[in-house]
Design an enzyme around this catalytic site. Structure first.
Site: not given
Ligand SMILES: NC(=O)c1ccc[n+]([C@@H]2O[C@H](COP(=O)([O-])OP(=O)(O)OC[C@H]3O[C@@H](n4cnc5c(N)ncnc54)[C@H](OP(=O)(O)O)[C@@H]3O)[C@@H](O)[C@H]2O)c1
Length: 283
Positions: A10, A60, A37, A129, A125
């Site tokens: 990434g 993510a 993950i 998070k 989002y």
């Protein structure tokens, strides 16, 4: 040290791999092909085979519109994924670095956010998070949670596809000669190399905790674009976009500037003013 980097291909992950390698550590680069993950078995099998001293999670689901459309998937990756990494880190006594975001704040404050400010995410989002932060902080004692802002680096952001903001501005200027950018949204543009250097420096300490980790200063996207064009001597007409010209499909904080209060109080802050980071990136 043995270091495992999750999300290794990434935008940020590539620089984290590079900086640990430069520091002489033994790095395992884990891409999405090697680890999922959101799946505890995948996380456990992969990391228990490597047995790293340090795990850095840069993975993510962070495309804001996609998170809104698929909230369960966003929670599975950003929330449960962080929890899975925290469980396995604790089991193998590894230190866990987890990268989070300025989007945990609602933007109402209008002065830089510190670690003690209460988060209040405006979208899926940011909410997912934030849940990941809580899972990490509550599960794995040896953790570093780093919130950062508006990142750009040499490797493209995989979730958003294509160009980072700097490259996009230069491309649009070349193609159109005129660019319109919003001046109502304030961030701190942060170079991925600096975040990676900060992570390596923290990995040499046991100063665990929650950190704001962004470049120094703040600007609107319009000011960021102006500095990009100034530093590159780009001939372009730069205008302020109207309030409804780029309507937000998903609510976002209009002000998400971070103050690295804890890094500074512990004498650990390595971040430079955003203009310096930009100049170095362009060079
Ligand atoms: N971009 C920003 O402006 C910004 C601002 C603040 C904070 N952040 C945070 O910074 C971090 C790094 O962002 P970035 O721009 O480097 O992201 P990126 O370029 O999209 O890279 C994310 C990496 O994670 C991998 N990944 C995604 N889902 C995964 C999963 N379920 N299991 C395993 N690997 C997975 C991706 O692989 P695939 O592409 O193959 O799926 C990719 O390698 C993220 O935590 C993000 O929330 C970003």
């Amino acid at each position: 040290m043995k270091v495992a980097v999750v999300g290794a291909d990434g935008q940020l992950g590539v620089d984290v791999v590079n900086q640990f390698t430069r520091a002489g550590d033994q790095v395992s680069s884990l891409t999405h092909t090697e680890i999922e993950i959101s799946d505890i078995d995948s996380v456990s099998n992969c990391l228990k085979e490597i047995r790293p001293d340090v795990i850095v999670n840069t993975a993510a689901m962070h495309h804001v519109e996609k998170c809104e459309q698929e909230p369960q998937r966003a929670f599975a990756v950003n929330g449960l994924g962080a929890r899975n990494l925290a469980i396995v880190s604790r089991e193998i006594s590894a230190v866990l670095f987890h990268v989070s975001t300025d989007y945990v704040f609602d933007g109402a404050k209008r002065t830089p956010y510190e670690e003690t400010d209460a988060p209040r995410p405006l979208n899926v989002y940011g909410n997912t998070k934030l849940s990941g932060e809580h899972f990490v902080r509550g599960t794995c004692e040896k953790h570093f949670v780093l919130r950062t802002s508006a990142i750009y680096g040499k490797s493209p952001c995989r979730a958003k596809g294509g160009l980072n903001f700097v490259e996009l501005m230069l491309k649009l200027a070349k193609e159109r000669g005129k660019v319109r950018v919003v001046a109502s949204e304030f961030v701190t543009p942060t170079r991925t190399t600096e975040i990676a250097q900060q992570i390596v420096a923290l990995s040499r300490t046991d100063s665990y905790g929650l950190y704001h980790a962004a470049a120094e200063g703040a600007c609107s996207w319009h000011e960021f674009a102006a500095e990009i064009f100034r530093l590159t001597n780009t001939k372009v007409i730069l205008e302020v976009a109207g309030p409804n010209e780029f309507p937000m499909k998903v609510p976002r904080p209009l002000y998400s500037v971070l103050e690295n209060r804890v890094l500074k109080s512990r004498g650990l802050n390595l971040f430079q003013p955003w203009q310096v980071g930009l100049r170095e990136y362009l060079a």
